[in-house]
Design a protein around this motif. Structure first.
Motif, PDB file in Angstrom:
ATOM      1  N   ASP A  94       0.813  -1.214   0.000  1.00  0.00           N
ATOM      2  CA  ASP A  94       0.000   0.000   0.000  1.00  0.00           C
ATOM      3  C   ASP A  94       0.849   1.268   0.000  1.00  0.00           C
ATOM      4  O   ASP A  94       0.306   2.379   0.078  1.00  0.00           O
ATOM      5  CB  ASP A  94      -0.944   0.010   1.205  1.00  0.00           C
ATOM      6  CG  ASP A  94      -0.197  -0.006   2.541  1.00  0.00           C
ATOM      7  OD1 ASP A  94       1.056   0.003   2.519  1.00  0.00           O
ATOM      8  OD2 ASP A  94      -0.856  -0.044   3.602  1.00  0.00           O
ATOM      9  N   GLY A  95       2.202   1.135  -0.054  1.00  0.00           N
ATOM     10  CA  GLY A  95       3.071   2.304  -0.113  1.00  0.00           C
ATOM     11  C   GLY A  95       3.621   2.753   1.228  1.00  0.00           C
ATOM     12  O   GLY A  95       4.541   3.577   1.274  1.00  0.00           O
ATOM     13  N   THR A  96       3.065   2.275   2.321  1.00  0.00           N
ATOM     14  CA  THR A  96       3.590   2.653   3.631  1.00  0.00           C
ATOM     15  C   THR A  96       4.909   1.932   3.898  1.00  0.00           C
ATOM     16  O   THR A  96       5.180   0.872   3.335  1.00  0.00           O
ATOM     17  CB  THR A  96       2.589   2.325   4.742  1.00  0.00           C
ATOM     18  OG1 THR A  96       2.338   0.913   4.733  1.00  0.00           O
ATOM     19  CG2 THR A  96       1.283   3.078   4.547  1.00  0.00           C
ATOM     20  N   VAL A  97       5.712   2.521   4.778  1.00  0.00           N
ATOM     21  CA  VAL A  97       6.997   1.945   5.161  1.00  0.00           C
ATOM     22  C   VAL A  97       6.840   1.278   6.519  1.00  0.00           C
ATOM     23  O   VAL A  97       6.350   1.899   7.475  1.00  0.00           O
ATOM     24  CB  VAL A  97       8.098   3.021   5.223  1.00  0.00           C
ATOM     25  CG1 VAL A  97       9.400   2.433   5.766  1.00  0.00           C
ATOM     26  CG2 VAL A  97       8.327   3.627   3.840  1.00  0.00           C
ATOM     27  N   HIS A  98       7.257  -0.003   6.603  1.00  0.00           N
ATOM     28  CA  HIS A  98       7.211  -0.740   7.866  1.00  0.00           C
ATOM     29  C   HIS A  98       8.621  -0.794   8.454  1.00  0.00           C
ATOM     30  O   HIS A  98       9.586  -1.125   7.761  1.00  0.00           O
ATOM     31  CB  HIS A  98       6.690  -2.160   7.645  1.00  0.00           C
ATOM     32  CG  HIS A  98       6.683  -2.983   8.902  1.00  0.00           C
ATOM     33  ND1 HIS A  98       5.543  -3.181   9.653  1.00  0.00           N
ATOM     34  CD2 HIS A  98       7.679  -3.659   9.549  1.00  0.00           C
ATOM     35  CE1 HIS A  98       5.835  -3.936  10.697  1.00  0.00           C
ATOM     36  NE2 HIS A  98       7.136  -4.238  10.659  1.00  0.00           N
ATOM     37  N   ILE A  99       8.715  -0.499   9.753  1.00  0.00           N
ATOM     38  CA  ILE A  99      10.003  -0.560  10.459  1.00  0.00           C
ATOM     39  C   ILE A  99       9.841  -1.443  11.690  1.00  0.00           C
ATOM     40  O   ILE A  99       8.896  -1.272  12.459  1.00  0.00           O
ATOM     41  CB  ILE A  99      10.483   0.839  10.888  1.00  0.00           C
ATOM     42  CG1 ILE A  99      10.629   1.756   9.662  1.00  0.00           C
ATOM     43  CG2 ILE A  99      11.827   0.731  11.624  1.00  0.00           C
ATOM     44  CD1 ILE A  99      10.985   3.186  10.020  1.00  0.00           C
ATOM     45  N   THR A 100      10.776  -2.402  11.863  1.00  0.00           N
ATOM     46  CA  THR A 100      10.813  -3.268  13.045  1.00  0.00           C
ATOM     47  C   THR A 100      12.129  -3.035  13.784  1.00  0.00           C
ATOM     48  O   THR A 100      13.196  -3.054  13.169  1.00  0.00           O
ATOM     49  CB  THR A 100      10.728  -4.755  12.653  1.00  0.00           C
ATOM     50  OG1 THR A 100       9.530  -4.976  11.899  1.00  0.00           O
ATOM     51  CG2 THR A 100      10.724  -5.643  13.889  1.00  0.00           C
ATOM     52  N   VAL A 101      12.033  -2.813  15.100  1.00  0.00           N
ATOM     53  CA  VAL A 101      13.219  -2.710  15.946  1.00  0.00           C
ATOM     54  C   VAL A 101      13.113  -3.798  17.009  1.00  0.00           C
ATOM     55  O   VAL A 101      12.103  -3.873  17.720  1.00  0.00           O
ATOM     56  CB  VAL A 101      13.352  -1.324  16.596  1.00  0.00           C
ATOM     57  CG1 VAL A 101      14.597  -1.277  17.488  1.00  0.00           C
ATOM     58  CG2 VAL A 101      13.448  -0.245  15.525  1.00  0.00           C
ATOM     59  N   VAL A 102      14.166  -4.637  17.133  1.00  0.00           N
ATOM     60  CA  VAL A 102      14.152  -5.786  18.047  1.00  0.00           C
ATOM     61  C   VAL A 102      15.370  -5.703  18.963  1.00  0.00           C
ATOM     62  O   VAL A 102      16.478  -5.375  18.524  1.00  0.00           O
ATOM     63  CB  VAL A 102      14.179  -7.120  17.264  1.00  0.00           C
ATOM     64  CG1 VAL A 102      14.185  -8.304  18.231  1.00  0.00           C
ATOM     65  CG2 VAL A 102      12.997  -7.204  16.325  1.00  0.00           C
ATOM     66  N   ASP A 103      15.161  -6.040  20.222  1.00  0.00           N
ATOM     67  CA  ASP A 103      16.268  -6.171  21.184  1.00  0.00           C
ATOM     68  C   ASP A 103      16.094  -7.517  21.883  1.00  0.00           C
ATOM     69  O   ASP A 103      15.299  -7.656  22.814  1.00  0.00           O
ATOM     70  CB  ASP A 103      16.248  -5.025  22.194  1.00  0.00           C
ATOM     71  CG  ASP A 103      17.464  -5.056  23.125  1.00  0.00           C
ATOM     72  OD1 ASP A 103      18.259  -6.004  23.022  1.00  0.00           O
ATOM     73  OD2 ASP A 103      17.600  -4.138  23.960  1.00  0.00           O
ATOM     74  N   ALA A 104      16.852  -8.535  21.405  1.00  0.00           N
ATOM     75  CA  ALA A 104      16.757  -9.882  21.973  1.00  0.00           C
ATOM     76  C   ALA A 104      17.668  -9.989  23.194  1.00  0.00           C
ATOM     77  O   ALA A 104      18.731  -9.374  23.251  1.00  0.00           O
ATOM     78  CB  ALA A 104      17.133 -10.936  20.941  1.00  0.00           C
ATOM     79  N   LEU A 105      17.226 -10.778  24.161  1.00  0.00           N
ATOM     80  CA  LEU A 105      17.997 -10.955  25.395  1.00  0.00           C
ATOM     81  C   LEU A 105      19.347 -11.610  25.093  1.00  0.00           C
ATOM     82  O   LEU A 105      19.429 -12.560  24.330  1.00  0.00           O
ATOM     83  CB  LEU A 105      17.214 -11.822  26.374  1.00  0.00           C
ATOM     84  CG  LEU A 105      17.858 -12.077  27.743  1.00  0.00           C
ATOM     85  CD1 LEU A 105      17.945 -10.787  28.532  1.00  0.00           C
ATOM     86  CD2 LEU A 105      17.079 -13.127  28.512  1.00  0.00           C
ATOM     87  N   GLY A 106      20.424 -11.086  25.724  1.00  0.00           N
ATOM     88  CA  GLY A 106      21.756 -11.668  25.595  1.00  0.00           C
ATOM     89  C   GLY A 106      22.623 -10.899  24.620  1.00  0.00           C
ATOM     90  O   GLY A 106      22.279  -9.804  24.147  1.00  0.00           O
TER      91      GLY A 106
END
Length: 425
Positions: free
Chosen positions: A239-251
């Protein structure tokens, strides 16, 4: 044991035992016994006896030195010492009374204790192996000195040879060390190149979208392990939108990288399948937890419409996003939720806001704000830093924020800072 039988007048028989006779050639024959009051006198007498017994020159010298070592203390005290010898077929025994059983210098031929004295037992060579000839004490001393000089010359040659061999060995070891250093440097460069390629594969470049400028900064807690559990992903939806994922995994390290990578892949798959933004965090937990019960990660999901500037945010235990407005104001976009592996995972709601032209959105992991162990103070300092650096080119802002926030690091952690500016074009 031999037995001798005799019969008495009464007819009784008696058996008397006698020991077998030792051949005369094997019995020890007592030698001369002499008393001495000075060390030179004792040494001369011992040399002459040793010469008579046909002892080798080296053994004679060692015996003389050893007897002198244990006889020295009593002689220096003004006492006399007695030297006694006993000669067998192949064995010589030398006894000295009294003797210092703990002399100042350890004798080269250690004696055995014999009452108040000391005893040396020596094996004589065969008659044909022994030395012949006679000489005075001075001649015997000169002979011992010649033998000692010859031995010193031999040891000197051995020392020179060993020194040369050691020098050659050291040269070879040094060359090998240089080669190992070069090989180690090559391996470090290859290792670093591999890790950089791995990072490039894990950390996609910014998405080229008209109306938005994006930049990223990442720094590991341990420079020797450049991968970590802080990852991001950004891509454009149909649909033209920008998806951003930010992850902070343990360790830290590769294990946390794998966990974070699993989260970003699951989120991307769900987003491209069209799942509602508010359900993706909880759905990701349902997908991954059966395969990895130890997985724990905070997640922040952001959707941006580059045309309208509308921002929609879902959160799972992650630090809040920060907006630095073009006019200078700053605001945190708080959204409650629980991360992957937490009880009741999922975002409680989806927050909606808008970016105006020139506004700057800052997404980050807790390594940016918790370097001093006080998250609230870190968030306050981050807001001030974002307001101060918002006028920089977009690609310079994340690094400038990290540099200011990490002037003092009491709690090192992987750090990720991601910025998105709406240009309004």
């Amino acid at each position: 044991m031999n037995e001798r039988v005799s019969e008495t007048s009464g007819g009784e028989r008696h058996t008397t035992g006698t020991r077998a006779r030792v051949p005369a050639s094997r019995r020890a024959v007592p030698g001369p016994r002499s008393t001495h009051r000075s060390l030179p006198e004792l040494e001369d007498a011992l040399r002459l006896l040793a010469q008579e017994w046909r002892l080798p020159v080296e053994l004679r010298g060692r015996l003389t030195q050893s007897v002198a070592a244990v006889a020295g203390p009593p002689l220096r005290e003004g006492r006399s010492v007695t030297l006694a010898t006993r000669r067998g077929a192949r064995e010589l025994t030398v006894e000295l009374r009294p003797a210092a059983l703990a002399p100042d210098e350890p004798p080269t031929l250690p004696p055995e204790p014999a009452g108040r004295g000391a005893r040396w037992r020596l094996v004589r060579p065969c008659e044909e192996d022994g030395e012949t000839g006679e000489g005075s004490a001075r001649e015997l001393i000169a002979e011992e000195l010649r033998e000692a000089r010859a031995r010193i010359a031999e040891l000197t040659d051995d020392r020179q040879r060993l020194t040369q061999e050691l020098a050659e060995t050291n040269s070879g070891v040094l060359a090998l060390y240089v080669q190992l250093e070069e090989r180690d440097e090559q391996l470090r460069r290859a290792h670093g190149q591999t890790l950089r390629e791995l990072e490039d594969a894990l950390r996609p470049p910014p998405v080229a979208v008209p109306g938005l400028e994006m930049a990223i900064h990442y720094a590991p807690a341990d420079t020797d392990a450049p991968t970590g559990g802080d990852l991001y992903d950004w891509f454009r939806l149909p649909d033209g939108t920008v998806h951003i994922t930010v992850v902070d995994a343990l360790g830290h390290g590769v294990t946390s990288t794998r966990s974070a990578l699993n989260v970003t892949h699951a989120v991307r798959t769900l987003a491209l399948e069209g799942h509602p933004l508010g359900q993706i965090v909880g759905r990701t937990d349902e997908i991954l937890l059966p395969f990895d019960r130890e997985l724990m990660a905070t997640v922040q999901l952001v959707r941006i419409d580059p045309v309208t500037g509308v921002v929609r945010i879902a959160n799972g235990s992650h630090p809040p996003a920060l907006v630095a407005r073009a006019g200078g104001a700053t605001e945190y976009l708080e959204v409650r939720g629980r991360g992957i592996g937490y009880p009741l995972p999922g975002s409680e709601r989806v927050r909606e806001d808008a970016l105006g032209p020139g506004d700057l959105l800052v997404l980050y992991t807790d390594g940016l704000t918790e370097s001093r162990r006080d998250p609230r103070d870190g968030e306050r300092r981050l807001a001030l830093a974002a307001a101060r650096h918002r006028g920089l080119p977009t690609e310079e802002v994340p690094g400038a924020l990290a540099a200011e926030m990490h002037t003092v690091i009491l709690h090192p952690d992987d750090t990720l800072a991601l910025t998105v500016r709406r240009t309004g074009a």
